[in-house]
Design an enzyme around this catalytic site. Structure first.
Site, short mmCIF file in Angstrom:
data_model
loop_
_atom_site.label_atom_id
_atom_site.label_comp_id
_atom_site.label_asym_id
_atom_site.label_seq_id
_atom_site.Cartn_x
_atom_site.Cartn_y
_atom_site.Cartn_z
N HIS A 313 0.81 -1.22 0.00
CA HIS A 313 0.00 0.00 0.00
C HIS A 313 0.84 1.27 0.00
O HIS A 313 0.43 2.30 -0.52
CB HIS A 313 -0.97 0.01 1.20
CG HIS A 313 -0.32 0.30 2.52
ND1 HIS A 313 0.45 -0.63 3.20
CD2 HIS A 313 -0.29 1.42 3.28
CE1 HIS A 313 0.89 -0.10 4.33
NE2 HIS A 313 0.46 1.14 4.40
N ASP A 314 2.03 1.22 0.57
CA ASP A 314 2.87 2.41 0.70
C ASP A 314 4.00 2.45 -0.32
O ASP A 314 4.96 3.20 -0.13
CB ASP A 314 3.47 2.48 2.11
CG ASP A 314 2.67 3.35 3.06
OD1 ASP A 314 1.80 4.11 2.59
OD2 ASP A 314 2.90 3.27 4.28
N LYS A 317 5.62 5.71 -1.33
CA LYS A 317 6.52 6.48 -0.46
C LYS A 317 7.96 6.46 -0.97
O LYS A 317 8.78 7.27 -0.55
CB LYS A 317 6.46 5.95 0.98
CG LYS A 317 5.26 6.47 1.75
CD LYS A 317 5.32 6.11 3.21
CE LYS A 317 4.13 6.73 3.96
NZ LYS A 317 4.10 6.31 5.38
N HIS A 342 2.07 10.31 -2.20
CA HIS A 342 2.51 8.91 -2.16
C HIS A 342 1.36 7.95 -2.46
O HIS A 342 1.58 6.88 -3.03
CB HIS A 342 3.18 8.57 -0.81
CG HIS A 342 2.25 8.19 0.29
ND1 HIS A 342 1.71 9.11 1.17
CD2 HIS A 342 1.76 6.99 0.68
CE1 HIS A 342 0.94 8.48 2.03
NE2 HIS A 342 0.95 7.19 1.76
N HIS A 366 -5.96 4.45 0.56
CA HIS A 366 -5.84 4.06 1.97
C HIS A 366 -5.77 5.24 2.93
O HIS A 366 -5.81 5.04 4.15
CB HIS A 366 -4.65 3.11 2.17
CG HIS A 366 -3.30 3.74 2.05
ND1 HIS A 366 -2.67 3.94 0.83
CD2 HIS A 366 -2.44 4.21 2.99
CE1 HIS A 366 -1.49 4.50 1.03
NE2 HIS A 366 -1.33 4.68 2.33
N HIS A 367 -5.71 6.46 2.40
CA HIS A 367 -5.78 7.65 3.27
C HIS A 367 -7.09 8.41 3.10
O HIS A 367 -7.23 9.54 3.60
CB HIS A 367 -4.59 8.58 3.02
CG HIS A 367 -3.32 8.11 3.67
ND1 HIS A 367 -3.14 8.10 5.03
CD2 HIS A 367 -2.19 7.59 3.13
CE1 HIS A 367 -1.93 7.63 5.31
NE2 HIS A 367 -1.34 7.31 4.17
N ASP A 395 -3.45 0.35 8.96
CA ASP A 395 -2.36 1.30 8.71
C ASP A 395 -2.28 2.33 9.83
O ASP A 395 -1.21 2.60 10.38
CB ASP A 395 -2.61 1.98 7.36
CG ASP A 395 -1.53 2.97 6.99
OD1 ASP A 395 -0.34 2.66 7.19
OD2 ASP A 395 -1.87 4.06 6.50
#
Length: 447
Positions: A313-314, A317, A342, A366-367, A395
């Site tokens: 998911h990240d 970044k 990101h 996801h944010h 998360d």
């Protein structure tokens, strides 16, 4: 029937994440692959050797995230710009000196900058060796974890060695350096100068470094393949499809469900190596995600797919500077805009892989928050998938219970309390409840 997909499609897509963290223009690893395999073919390498060379070139930067935080700390600089610009330096003392003076602490106070420069002047050789050793060893280790051959791992390990023995980290010389590494370093420099200054500059730079950085025989071979057609294909918009279509032994290597798990786990380690504050983050988010999914009665295949989404998911970044990721204070203005990007990067990278298309949507969202106050699209309510809500809850829970640059880790009970404060606004109450039940069963809820 188990999902199968060509391994090359996955690796080519994920190579874009490596380009991000090396500060290179999109497609750098793919262009290097085109250059290097052309050299390998002219050398007459067997199909098996060409296939391993192909993956070495695509994955040469697997360890690149592991020194990003250290570069920021030592040079008081944006690691992405630092890495991008350093690839234009030929290793001569005047160029290195100019580079260090122009890239160390430019945004820092004079006293900070002076101390940083003094440290680099006094300990430069040791610092350089440590940064490169970390990068190369970590990259080789991840390649092995992802089931690539020892030749691929060695090609990544020796990437920064120079033909005359003046490279890092072991000072290998001549044929002591793995052939794949000798080809990859040449391809890397050729691409960087091609993109920045054109074909003639690329040929001139490679020629200038023959016998010092590069194997003179490989330089001669490169010159024979560097025709006008070669340069036109290298700069073509469809290069990625072309390189994928010409994968050596492309019918031989497919990725089944188990291999997809290994690839996701390997790239999770690349992601988490980016910052000391994210070490283990992807693995822990995957664990908490699976705990929630199990508690909610999801079937095993769905849980497996969701675990991959949590691991990756990240991935976006890798395109954010450590000067932002590791900042001890509040992010302001452009810093916050960088951080928010990101999620978009994650979606863009993962969407390149057919079998990961649904994971891309989770990475990109996801944010997001139920009340529409999240980013990057301000989705709300049912616009946010159930799977995304699970990963998002996991998360945030991990972020709260792990050390961050701006605060120490919170106790589990306090983290759960914060999640409940945002229930229905930020996170799905059903996901929080499932997480709390799973932690209680594991006797961790009161920790």
């Amino acid at each position: 029937m188990a999902t199968q997909i060509r391994l090359a499609e996955i690796i080519e897509a994920l190579s874009h994440a490596l380009d991000l963290t090396e500060g290179q223009p999109p497609g750098h690893c793919i262009r290097c692959c085109y250059i290097g395999t052309a050299i390998g073919q002219r050398l007459g390498l067997t199909e098996d050797r060409l296939r391993d060379l192909y993956y070495t070139l695509m994955l040469k930067d697997l360890g690149c995230s592991s020194n990003a935080a250290r570069i920021c700390e030592l040079y008081l600089a944006d690691d992405l710009k630092f890495k991008h610009d350093f690839k234009l330096v030929d290793g001569s003392f005047p160029q290195i000196l100019r580079f260090v003076l122009s890239h160390t602490g430019m945004q820092a106070g004079l006293a900070e900058r002076f101390r940083g420069l003094l440290n680099i002047v006094k300990n430069g050789a040791e610092i350089s060796q440590g940064l490169i050793r970390t990068r190369c060893e970590r990259g080789a280790e991840i390649a092995r974890q992802m089931r690539f051959s020892e030749d691929v791992a060695q090609g990544i390990l020796d990437l920064d060695e120079h033909f005359n023995g003046g490279g890092q980290p072991a000072g290998l010389k001549g044929d002591e350096i793995h052939l794949f590494a000798r080809i990859a370093l040449l391809a890397q420099v050729a691409d960087v100068f091609f993109v920045n200054e054109g074909a003639e500059a690329a040929i001139a730079e490679v020629s200038k470094r023959a016998g010092s950085w590069f194997d003179p025989h490989l330089v001669d071979v490169f010159k024979t393949v560097a025709t006008p057609v070669f340069w036109a294909e290298l700069g073509a918009d469809n290069l990625e499809r072309f390189v994928l279509a010409r994968e050596p032994g492309r019918q031989a290597i497919m990725a089944d469900e188990d291999y997809l798990d290994d690839i996701a786990a390997g790239f999770a380690h690349v992601i988490d190596a980016k910052s000391p504050y994210t070490s283990g983050h992807s693995d822990r988010v995957a664990l908490f995600t699976d705990m929630i999914a199990e508690e909610m009665g999801m079937a095993t295949p769905e849980r497996r797919r969701l675990k991959r989404a949590a691991l990756l998911h990240d991935i976006g970044k890798l395109g954010v500077s450590n000067s932002v990721l590791d900042k001890p204070g509040r992010l302001e203005g452009e810093e916050w805009e960088q951080m928010k990007r990101h999620a978009e990067f994650s979606e863009t990278i993962l969407s390149r892989i057919t079998v990961f298309a649904d994971l891309a949507l989770i990475g990109g969202a996801h944010h997001e928050k139920l009340d529409g106050s999240g980013y990057p699209r301000g989705l709300q309510g049912d616009q946010i998938s159930f799977e995304t809500r699970i990963v998002s809850t996991a998360d945030v829970f991990d972020a709260l219970t792990a050390d961050r640059p701006y605060r120490a880790a919170m106790p589990v009970a306090k983290a759960l309390a914060i999640l409940w404060e945002g229930a229905g606004k930020s996170h799905d109450p059903a996901c929080i409840e499932a997480l709390e039940r799973a932690l209680t069963r594991a006797e961790l809820a009161a920790a």
